[in-house]
Design an enzyme around this catalytic site. Structure first.
Site, PDB file in Angstrom:
ATOM      1  N   LEU A 156       2.700  10.242  -0.344  1.00 46.42           N
ATOM      2  CA  LEU A 156       1.260  10.046  -0.339  1.00 46.42           C
ATOM      3  C   LEU A 156       0.961   8.691   0.283  1.00 46.42           C
ATOM      4  O   LEU A 156       1.034   7.665  -0.379  1.00 46.42           O
ATOM      5  CB  LEU A 156       0.786  10.084  -1.801  1.00 46.42           C
ATOM      6  CG  LEU A 156      -0.647  10.441  -2.068  1.00 46.42           C
ATOM      7  CD1 LEU A 156      -1.013  11.777  -1.466  1.00 46.42           C
ATOM      8  CD2 LEU A 156      -0.865  10.469  -3.585  1.00 46.42           C
ATOM      9  N   ARG A 157       0.668   8.702   1.579  1.00 44.03           N
ATOM     10  CA  ARG A 157       0.369   7.426   2.273  1.00 44.03           C
ATOM     11  C   ARG A 157      -1.080   7.102   1.990  1.00 44.03           C
ATOM     12  O   ARG A 157      -1.972   7.955   2.189  1.00 44.03           O
ATOM     13  CB  ARG A 157       0.643   7.632   3.766  1.00 44.03           C
ATOM     14  CG  ARG A 157       0.455   6.402   4.613  1.00 44.03           C
ATOM     15  CD  ARG A 157       1.580   5.405   4.438  1.00 44.03           C
ATOM     16  NE  ARG A 157       1.584   4.489   5.558  1.00 44.03           N
ATOM     17  CZ  ARG A 157       0.735   3.478   5.689  1.00 44.03           C
ATOM     18  NH1 ARG A 157      -0.165   3.225   4.741  1.00 44.03           N
ATOM     19  NH2 ARG A 157       0.803   2.716   6.767  1.00 44.03           N
TER      20      ARG A 157
ATOM     21  N   PRO B  30       3.036  -5.586  14.908  1.00 47.82           N
ATOM     22  CA  PRO B  30       2.429  -4.818  13.799  1.00 47.82           C
ATOM     23  C   PRO B  30       3.123  -3.482  13.491  1.00 47.82           C
ATOM     24  O   PRO B  30       2.773  -2.843  12.498  1.00 47.82           O
ATOM     25  CB  PRO B  30       0.995  -4.534  14.276  1.00 47.82           C
ATOM     26  CG  PRO B  30       0.788  -5.339  15.503  1.00 47.82           C
ATOM     27  CD  PRO B  30       2.125  -5.670  16.067  1.00 47.82           C
ATOM     28  N   GLU B  31       4.050  -3.051  14.324  1.00 40.32           N
ATOM     29  CA  GLU B  31       4.651  -1.734  14.073  1.00 40.32           C
ATOM     30  C   GLU B  31       5.479  -1.739  12.791  1.00 40.32           C
ATOM     31  O   GLU B  31       6.167  -2.708  12.496  1.00 40.32           O
ATOM     32  CB  GLU B  31       5.546  -1.297  15.242  1.00 40.32           C
ATOM     33  CG  GLU B  31       4.845  -1.206  16.581  1.00 40.32           C
ATOM     34  CD  GLU B  31       3.725  -0.180  16.629  1.00 40.32           C
ATOM     35  OE1 GLU B  31       3.561   0.596  15.670  1.00 40.32           O
ATOM     36  OE2 GLU B  31       2.997  -0.187  17.634  1.00 40.32           O
ATOM     37  N   GLY B  32       5.428  -0.620  12.084  1.00 39.29           N
ATOM     38  CA  GLY B  32       6.101  -0.532  10.789  1.00 39.29           C
ATOM     39  C   GLY B  32       7.562  -0.114  10.890  1.00 39.29           C
ATOM     40  O   GLY B  32       8.065   0.201  11.973  1.00 39.29           O
ATOM     41  N   PHE B  33       8.181  -0.074   9.736  1.00 39.48           N
ATOM     42  CA  PHE B  33       9.621   0.196   9.622  1.00 39.48           C
ATOM     43  C   PHE B  33      10.024   1.520  10.286  1.00 39.48           C
ATOM     44  O   PHE B  33      11.006   1.600  11.006  1.00 39.48           O
ATOM     45  CB  PHE B  33       9.950   0.243   8.132  1.00 39.48           C
ATOM     46  CG  PHE B  33      11.389   0.467   7.807  1.00 39.48           C
ATOM     47  CD1 PHE B  33      12.385  -0.334   8.342  1.00 39.48           C
ATOM     48  CD2 PHE B  33      11.764   1.480   6.926  1.00 39.48           C
ATOM     49  CE1 PHE B  33      13.722  -0.129   8.016  1.00 39.48           C
ATOM     50  CE2 PHE B  33      13.086   1.692   6.589  1.00 39.48           C
ATOM     51  CZ  PHE B  33      14.073   0.885   7.144  1.00 39.48           C
ATOM     52  N   ASN B  34       9.233   2.562  10.048  1.00 41.48           N
ATOM     53  CA  ASN B  34       9.694   3.885  10.472  1.00 41.48           C
ATOM     54  C   ASN B  34       9.431   4.195  11.932  1.00 41.48           C
ATOM     55  O   ASN B  34      10.128   5.035  12.505  1.00 41.48           O
ATOM     56  CB  ASN B  34       9.111   4.953   9.535  1.00 41.48           C
ATOM     57  CG  ASN B  34       9.832   4.896   8.202  1.00 41.48           C
ATOM     58  OD1 ASN B  34      11.017   5.199   8.126  1.00 41.48           O
ATOM     59  ND2 ASN B  34       9.140   4.432   7.169  1.00 41.48           N
TER      60      ASN B  34
ATOM     61  N   PHE C  36       6.592   7.517   8.145  1.00 43.04           N
ATOM     62  CA  PHE C  36       7.372   7.530   6.899  1.00 43.04           C
ATOM     63  C   PHE C  36       7.706   8.987   6.544  1.00 43.04           C
ATOM     64  O   PHE C  36       8.832   9.330   6.199  1.00 43.04           O
ATOM     65  CB  PHE C  36       6.531   6.871   5.803  1.00 43.04           C
ATOM     66  CG  PHE C  36       7.259   6.520   4.537  1.00 43.04           C
ATOM     67  CD1 PHE C  36       7.629   5.221   4.275  1.00 43.04           C
ATOM     68  CD2 PHE C  36       7.559   7.487   3.585  1.00 43.04           C
ATOM     69  CE1 PHE C  36       8.284   4.884   3.093  1.00 43.04           C
ATOM     70  CE2 PHE C  36       8.206   7.163   2.408  1.00 43.04           C
ATOM     71  CZ  PHE C  36       8.569   5.862   2.168  1.00 43.04           C
TER      72      PHE C  36
HETATM   73  O1  GFB Z   1       6.970   3.069   7.616  1.00 41.02           O
HETATM   74  P1  GFB Z   1       5.571   2.994   7.973  1.00 41.02           P
HETATM   75  O2  GFB Z   1       5.269   2.200   9.160  1.00 41.02           O
HETATM   76  O3  GFB Z   1       4.930   4.425   8.108  1.00 41.02           O
HETATM   77  O4  GFB Z   1       4.799   2.429   6.726  1.00 41.02           O
HETATM   78  P2  GFB Z   1       3.470   4.896   8.580  1.00 41.02           P
HETATM   79  C1  GFB Z   1       4.640   1.073   6.551  1.00 41.02           C
HETATM   80  C2  GFB Z   1       5.230   0.605   5.243  1.00 41.02           C
HETATM   81  O5  GFB Z   1       4.442   1.098   4.157  1.00 41.02           O
HETATM   82  C3  GFB Z   1       6.647   1.062   4.941  1.00 41.02           C
HETATM   83  C4  GFB Z   1       5.253   1.196   2.998  1.00 41.02           C
HETATM   84  O6  GFB Z   1       7.609   0.272   5.574  1.00 41.02           O
HETATM   85  C5  GFB Z   1       6.684   0.849   3.423  1.00 41.02           C
HETATM   86  O7  GFB Z   1       6.945  -0.513   3.128  1.00 41.02           O
HETATM   87  N1  GFB Z   1       5.184   2.571   2.488  1.00 41.02           N
HETATM   88  C6  GFB Z   1       4.498   3.619   2.987  1.00 41.02           C
HETATM   89  C7  GFB Z   1       5.821   2.984   1.378  1.00 41.02           C
HETATM   90  N2  GFB Z   1       4.666   4.705   2.215  1.00 41.02           N
HETATM   91  C8  GFB Z   1       5.488   4.341   1.200  1.00 41.02           C
HETATM   92  C9  GFB Z   1       6.040   5.020   0.073  1.00 41.02           C
HETATM   93  O8  GFB Z   1       5.815   6.191  -0.171  1.00 41.02           O
HETATM   94  N3  GFB Z   1       6.875   4.311  -0.725  1.00 41.02           N
HETATM   95  C10 GFB Z   1       7.165   3.013  -0.503  1.00 41.02           C
HETATM   96  N4  GFB Z   1       8.039   2.399  -1.335  1.00 41.02           N
HETATM   97  N5  GFB Z   1       6.655   2.336   0.543  1.00 41.02           N
HETATM   98  C11 GFB Z   1       2.062   3.203  10.040  1.00 41.02           C
HETATM   99  C12 GFB Z   1       1.956   1.692  10.013  1.00 41.02           C
HETATM  100  O9  GFB Z   1       2.601   3.605   8.796  1.00 41.02           O
HETATM  101  O10 GFB Z   1       0.814   3.770  10.179  1.00 41.02           O
HETATM  102  C13 GFB Z   1       1.152   1.157  11.156  1.00 41.02           C
HETATM  103  O11 GFB Z   1       3.215   1.120  10.140  1.00 41.02           O
HETATM  104  C14 GFB Z   1      -0.185   1.843  11.214  1.00 41.02           C
HETATM  105  O12 GFB Z   1       0.933  -0.233  10.964  1.00 41.02           O
HETATM  106  C15 GFB Z   1       0.051   3.339  11.284  1.00 41.02           C
HETATM  107  O13 GFB Z   1      -0.931   1.477  10.056  1.00 41.02           O
HETATM  108  C16 GFB Z   1      -1.248   4.110  11.333  1.00 41.02           C
HETATM  109  O14 GFB Z   1       3.589   5.604   9.883  1.00 41.02           O
HETATM  110  O15 GFB Z   1       2.943   5.667   7.427  1.00 41.02           O
END
Ligand code: GFB
Length: 416
Positions: free
Chosen positions: A280-281, A44-48, A378
């Site tokens: 803006l998440r 479940p971990e995201g890209f960043n 992110f």
């Molecule tokens: O990168 P990420 O893990 O950061 O966010 P968090 C997950 C995905 O959300 C990114 C999309 O890979 C993007 O596909 N996303 C988020 C966005 N913000 C943007 C944006 O501003 N623009 C675009 N184009 N895409 C984590 C989650 O998210 O937060 C975990 O990965 C969990 O699962 C955690 O929910 C609490 O750290 O914000």
């Protein structure tokens, strides 16, 4: 007759199990001199967050490469493809996206000995070849660590705390007959002990996020981070958007970096384009972190205050929110210019959600002032990028005030 024999031969070669072919070559498909380190992250971990786990393993691979020990210094860190990320749609994209789509792999190679998964597969006869990873260690936390308060670095083979899956990188042909659970507390660099005590050529560390940074915030950490330059095409798309819609370019804004990250030097003179960038998440953050996530009305007020203070009129919005949320924000910011990046069909098809996310991150990184979302990885990656570009910290480490309070983000300054 000859034709029939040839066809049979082709069919045999094509469907022949790779390991058979490799055994004929003396037991292994792999170059005798190299050992391969694979890692996998909790699904479940995201890209960043995954980008951060990469840094920990890049530092491990670099430490091994620099070692005098011949068992360690022939290491190759295999970059796990961006497969099946839960936040991304893969409709137009292949299931396994190589790192080169998002990052400049030559830049990564200047910090650590990395190879793409497809480069590793090139050791095998064809794409159906069976790849058996010799040893797999699934990291898990010591169950009693918080009760005993013992946070010393340690590792120990253990019973598995839960059932783990045994398919790797979403490839059906990548398997292992030798999987063990390793209770672990310590930095990723400690994992070199596994390579010292084993003669396996291929070792996979699963749940790699359990291993920590050991040099977080150090010059070495920042070198690894600086080596994570984005794919040049994504950077040009973002630059084109800045130029066309935001009157922003590196030469005007004092944001130009040397072509090679190893030539970068300390600076705090970046000015940035004449716009405020915001991240803006929304989505799960709105549901699960209600106290820290502001209402859109509150966001618009916080943005207006900064625009007026800086005498700017334009705001760039990076968000995972819905179109309705975006439109509401545009209405609330009536009188100001509000923009977001929307990919054309080619870009969307070629780079998918990951590419669009990076373009959003780049545009926010070059803004005169940035406001992010508290505790979003992110946002963290944008803040790091701005440290590399050379902005003053007060233009970077800002997050939106939540519904209940105004959290203060940690300030991680770059060091060289
Ligand atoms: O990168 P990420 O893990 O950061 O966010 P968090 C997950 C995905 O959300 C990114 C999309 O890979 C993007 O596909 N996303 C988020 C966005 N913000 C943007 C944006 O501003 N623009 C675009 N184009 N895409 C984590 C989650 O998210 O937060 C975990 O990965 C969990 O699962 C955690 O929910 C609490 O750290 O914000």
């Amino acid at each position: 007759m000859n034709k029939i024999l040839l066809t049979i031969l082709f069919v045999l070669i094509y469907f022949c199990d790779a390991s058979d072919v490799c055994y004929q070559k003396g037991g292994n498909c792999l170059d005798d001199n190299k050992r391969y380190l694979f890692y996998e992250v909790n699904r479940p971990e995201g890209f960043n967050l995954r980008r951060d786990v990469y840094l920990r393993f890049a530092m491990l691979a670099r430490k091994m490469k620099e070692s005098n020990d011949e068992k360690l210094n022939n290491i190759q860190l295999v970059l796990p493809p961006w497969s099946n990320l839960v936040h991304w749609k893969y409709t137009d994209k292949p299931e396994h996206i190589p790192w080169g789509y998002y990052f400049d792999v030559d830049s990564l190679k200047k910090f650590a000995p990395v190879v793409e998964m497809y480069e590793f597969f090139a050791n095998y006869p064809n794409k159906y070849s069976k790849v058996e990873i010799e040893e797999v260690y699934t990291l898990q936390h010591f169950e009693d660590m918080f009760e005993t308060g013992n946070f010393q670095d340690k590792m120990q083979l253990d019973n598995c705390n839960k059932d783990y899956h045994y398919s790797y990188f979403s490839y059906k042909n990548v398997t292992s007959k030798n999987t063990r659970c390793l209770s672990y507390h310590g930095p990723a660099t400690k994992l070199s002990e596994i390579f010292s005590n084993s003669s396996a050529k291929t070792i996979l560390i699963d749940h790699a996020e359990v291993a920590l940074h050991d040099y977080f915030g150090s010059p070495l950490y920042w070198q690894a981070r600086r080596s994570m330059r984005f794919n040049k095409d994504l950077k040009s798309i973002a630059d084109e958007f800045r130029r066309k819609f935001l009157h922003s370019s590196d030469d005007k804004d004092g944001t130009r970096l040397p072509d090679d990250w190893t030539d970068e030097t300390a600076k705090r003179s970046a000015v940035g384009g004449p716009y405020v960038g915001i991240h803006l998440r929304r989505k799960d953050f709105v549901r699960n972190r209600a106290e820290e996530v502001p209402t859109l009305m509150s966001v618009s007020e916080q943005v207006k205050t900064v625009l007026l203070q800086l005498n700017l009129n334009t705001v760039f919005v990076a968000t995972d929110g819905t179109n309705e949320e975006y439109k509401t924000l545009v209405n609330l910011l009536d009188g100001f210019e509000v923009l977001r990046y929307t990919p054309d069909s080619n870009t969307k098809e070629k780079y998918g959600d990951g590419g669009v996310a990076i373009i959003d991150q780049i545009i926010c990184s070059y803004a005169r002032y940035f406001i992010g979302t508290y505790e979003s990885t992110f946002t963290f990656r944008i803040q790091e990028e701005r440290e590399i570009i050379g902005f003053k910290t007060e233009t970077t480490f800002n997050v939106f005030c939540g519904r209940k309070d105004c959290p203060k983000p940690s300030v991680w300054e770059i060091v060289y």
